[in-house]
Design an enzyme around this catalytic site. Structure first.
Site, PDB file in Angstrom:
ATOM      1  N   ASP A  57       0.779  -1.249   0.000  1.00  0.00           N
ATOM      2  CA  ASP A  57       0.000   0.000   0.000  1.00  0.00           C
ATOM      3  C   ASP A  57       0.812   1.302   0.000  1.00  0.00           C
ATOM      4  OD1 ASP A  57      -1.481  -2.139   0.861  1.00  0.00           O
ATOM      5  OD2 ASP A  57      -2.214  -1.192   2.670  1.00  0.00           O
ATOM      6  N   GLU A 239     -10.524  -2.087   4.822  1.00  0.00           N
ATOM      7  CA  GLU A 239      -9.141  -1.626   4.985  1.00  0.00           C
ATOM      8  C   GLU A 239      -8.987  -0.219   4.390  1.00  0.00           C
ATOM      9  OE1 GLU A 239      -6.593  -5.732   4.959  1.00  0.00           O
ATOM     10  OE2 GLU A 239      -6.889  -4.864   2.989  1.00  0.00           O
TER      11      GLU A 239
END
Ligand code: FRU
Length: 518
Positions: A57, A239
């Site tokens: 990420d 998330e």
């Protein structure tokens, strides 16, 4: 007869050296990094990817003192996921990136999972001064020992700060700033300065819902509200949240947009990012949206979030160009995965409904000045365009909105096929025969999303870079991002019309794009 003048050897050497000056300077630059720098098979040339090792990420996206920071989930010792650090890179134009030393390392509280960064302009934390405000990173600690021991409280929130614009970091001694309430999935804090409350707001995901927290000083936090139980897609854990206002193009209205990544549960399998359009009163987010909407209809755009503090207040987004279904198995060596192109986000009315639109950042958009026009009549042969630059280029055209197929192929007969069907209003990408596909069964699945054909002129804008394709239809109303791993670059583009329709392409161009790394 005059004897030929004798030119001393040294002078000849100097003349030759002077003639070669330009190319040898370039070589010296390349050699500094090594001759093979960023030339590995499948290595993106104008996207961000780590120099070596594993990345997931994007984290801590923040603009400060003329610099865009990109932190990212990083495991420096392997090309699979492991003890998470925050890698770091900076850019002044969002195109060229400079690699920086690792910013955050695992410590006694755990691995450093995803999170965000803010500039503490008012020095609410006391970490900096009003003259030199601290850059503060807010992240999740993941205590692996706790998880392995079967506990549920192993994710907590921590902070760290930098007083030299991200070059060095101090971890806050009072960590964690938010302890765990007994929830396995309790993570990915996104913090921003809330103009409505004149305080900090934190978004935190907790399994199947979002929590909103508030703080005056980034250290003491109180929960304000929650959102999302039973709303939107819940095929996997929530998330990487984000929340920001956007104005609606052509109207005097502002809405708030909430991003929630989920894995699994995306429409084309595995990881995907959904969004909600709603309102935020400074404490609580509400939305009456009933259907799940997706930021990107492709398989490879996950955990994307937006920048804090952009200079012109634009909403600038970067996503991780992979999917947990196969992220750790893709056939690259030495490094794994890349980020999407930076994109700006907007709200537009599409087919009568308000929708999120994403556009590649303007700096790499050329002026659309090509006047090449093609007509492909019903029943006629496909148009074949050959270009050695195809695999690292921007391909764009306007067209009349008829159904169209685009086949990208190479000398090995590998094909990546993009289909826009105007009757069923779908866009499909078939990468089942595009090269290496057997590393994971689901990689071969066809991916499909909606596309809204416009009356009159439509436009298609595609970015290909070594192992990725990003497709923007009608100014970013439909976006599809996917990876592929061909054995040889695609050099042929075949454009055909699958139905008995006239296909008219205008302003067609294939624009080679340069490497940002060499
Ligand atoms: C999303 C994610 C986050 C987590 C991080 C760990 O891809 O699972 O929820 O913080 O990756 O690397």
């Amino acid at each position: 007869m005059f004897p030929a003048p004798k030119i001393p050897f040294l002078i000849i050497v100097l003349i030759v050296l002077a003639a070669c000056k330009n190319s040898s300077t370039q070589e010296a630059q390349i050699n500094k990094k090594g001759l093979n720098y960023y030339t590995e098979a499948h290595r993106p040339q104008y996207h961000f990817s780590p120099e070596t090792a594993w990345m997931n990420d994007p984290n801590g996206l923040v603009y400060h003192q003329g610099v865009y920071h990109l932190f990212y989930q990083y495991y420096p010792s392997d090309i699979v996921w492991g003890p998470m650090h925050w890698g770091h890179a900076t850019s002044t134009d969002m195109i060229h990136w400079e690699h920086k030393p690792i910013a955050l390392f695992p410590d006694k509280h755990g691995y450093i999972f995803s999170g965000s960064a803010v500039v503490d302009y008012k020095n609410t934390s006391g970490f900096g001064t009003l003259k030199n405000p601290a850059l503060v990173a807010i992240f999740t600690y993941h205590l692996m020992e706790g998880e392995k021991a079967g506990r549920t409280d192993y994710q907590t929130q921590g902070i760290a700060y930098s007083l030299d614009n991200g070059d060095s970091w101090s971890v806050y001694q009072g960590n964690p700033v938010i302890g765990n309430p007994g929830m396995r999935d309790f993570r990915d804090p996104k913090v921003f300065w809330n103009e409505q409350t004149e305080a900090w707001t934190m978004l935190l995901v907790a399994g199947d819902h979002l929590q909103i927290w508030a703080s005056d000083n980034l250290k003491d936090w109180q929960q304000q509200s929650e959102f999302g139980k039973g709303q939107g897609a819940h095929g996997g854990v929530w998330e990487c949240p984000d929340l920001f206002p956007l104005s609606l193009a052509g109207a005097d209205a502002q809405k708030w947009v909430l991003f929630i990544s989920i894995n699994p549960g995306a429409p084309n399998g595995g990881s995907g990012t959904q969004y909600f359009i709603g309102d935020f009163d400074g404490k609580t987010f509400t939305s009456d949206q009933t259907e799940a909407l997706w930021v990107d209809g492709g398989t490879d755009n996950y955990a994307g979030v937006t920048y804090n503090d952009t200079p012109d207040n634009s909403r600038l987004f970067i996503g991780w160009m992979s999917n947990w279904n196969y992220a750790q198995l893709t056939p690259t060596q030495a490094w794994r995965s890349a980020m999407t192109l930076p994109r700006t986000l907007h709200l537009e009315t599409v087919g009568g409904s308000v929708r999120l639109v994403s556009k590649p950042l303007a700096v790499i958009n050329p002026a659309n000045n090509s006047s090449v026009r093609y007509e492909i009549a019903a029943g006629s042969a496909p148009l074949l365009v050959t270009s050695d630059a195809l695999n690292q280029s921007q391909i764009r055209f306007n067209w009349n909105g008829a159904s169209v197929n685009l086949d990208f192929s190479n000398e090995k007969g590998q094909v990546l096929r993009l289909k826009l069907d105007a009757t069923f209003k779908t866009m499909t990408l078939d990468r089942s025969n595009s090269g290496f596909v057997d590393f994971e069964e689901r990689f071969k699945n066809e991916q499909q999303m909606d596309w809204n054909p416009l009356e009159g002129e439509n436009n298609l804008n595609i970015y290909m870079d070594a192992s990725s394709i990003e497709v923007f239809v009608n100014g970013g109303q439909s976006v599809l991002t996917a990876q592929f791993f061909n054995l040889k670059p695609f050099t042929h583009l075949e454009i055909s019309q699958p139905l008995e329709e006239l296909l008219v392409l205008e302003h067609f161009e294939i624009r080679p794009l340069e490497s940002i790394w060499r």
